[in-house]
Scaffold this active site. Structure first.
Site, short mmCIF file in Angstrom:
data_model
loop_
_atom_site.label_atom_id
_atom_site.label_comp_id
_atom_site.label_asym_id
_atom_site.label_seq_id
_atom_site.Cartn_x
_atom_site.Cartn_y
_atom_site.Cartn_z
CB CYS A 189 16.80 36.49 44.38
SG CYS A 189 15.30 36.82 43.42
CG ASP A 219 15.59 41.67 42.05
OD1 ASP A 219 16.29 42.63 41.68
OD2 ASP A 219 14.40 41.81 42.41
NE ARG A 239 15.08 45.12 42.55
CZ ARG A 239 13.87 45.16 43.13
NH1 ARG A 239 13.37 46.34 43.50
NH2 ARG A 239 13.19 44.05 43.34
CG HIS A 268 15.83 40.47 47.20
ND1 HIS A 268 14.90 41.37 46.75
CD2 HIS A 268 15.81 39.44 46.30
CE1 HIS A 268 14.35 40.93 45.64
NE2 HIS A 268 14.89 39.76 45.33
CB CYS A 287 11.69 38.55 47.04
SG CYS A 287 11.95 37.23 45.84
#
Length: 211
Positions: free
Chosen positions: A42, A44, A46, A98, A101
């Site tokens: 992803c 993202d 993080r 994750h 999400c």
């Protein structure tokens, strides 16, 4: 100092530290790329692949998009997959989602995110539709989201197996293994949710017989 200037400064500090610890590091890295893994993760911020796996530059070939999707009309993803499998000869392809999400959460709702995002999130909505009975039976919204994250990862791994890229590599080289993982933002741990061996049986509708 601006935020982007800080990034450049940190880069210089990192490069200097690496070179002090290993003077030949960048010379070796620039001469050869032989990763064993393709990571489809992803976007993202993080969930950086190298940080959460403790790997070094050169060890993982990475593709990232919203909600770690494997969409059969995504030329970007397919180009990365083709290069990783046929040129870098990776032995493992990992789809890593994750929990928590944002893309998955957005796909569960009915908000209009305008044309491009709506088009992308539609692929996740289709996963929900396939597993609607199971998901609708989960009362807690966070638990429902987490379960859809897992089911979405599994669905994307299945999409990988349906490509001629993967099937041809299975036939000719008995690789790669396909993995579905989910990363926990709250504990930093990765949960394996699916693994597909080279040459595994798939729905005959998606099988190529003349590779």
């Amino acid at each position: 100092m601006t935020s982007y200037e800080k990034l450049l400064l940190e880069n210089k500090a990192w490069a200097k530290e690496v070179e002090q610890e290993d003077p030949t590091f960048f010379k070796r890295l620039s001469a050869l790329q032989t990763p064993e893994f393709l990571w489809i993760g992803c976007s993202d911020s993080r969930v950086p692949a190298d940080k959460i796996t403790g790997t070094q530059p050169g060890e993982i070939f990475v593709h990232r998009n919203i909600a770690n999707m494997v969409v059969h009309t995504d030329v970007n993803l397919l180009s990365v997959l083709d290069y990783a499998v046929n040129h870098l000869k990776v032995r493992h392809v990992i789809v890593c989602g994750h929990y928590g999400c944002g893309g998955v959460k957005a796909a569960m709702g009915n908000q209009d995110f305008k044309p491009v995002l709506n088009m992308w999130l539609r692929n996740i909505k289709d996963v929900y539709h396939v597993h609607k009975t199971e998901l609708d039976a989960i009362a807690n919204e966070d638990d429902k989201t987490d379960r859809l994250v897992e089911l979405n990862v599994k669905e994307q791994v299945s999409h990988l197996a349906q490509t001629s890229i993967i099937q041809r590599a299975w036939k000719n080289d008995n690789r790669p293994y396909l993995h579905g993982w989910v990363y926990g933002l709250k504990d930093g741990l990765i949960k394996p949710v699916m693994e597909v061996q080279p040459g595994a049986e798939i729905d005959p509708l998606y099988r190529y017989d003349d590779l």
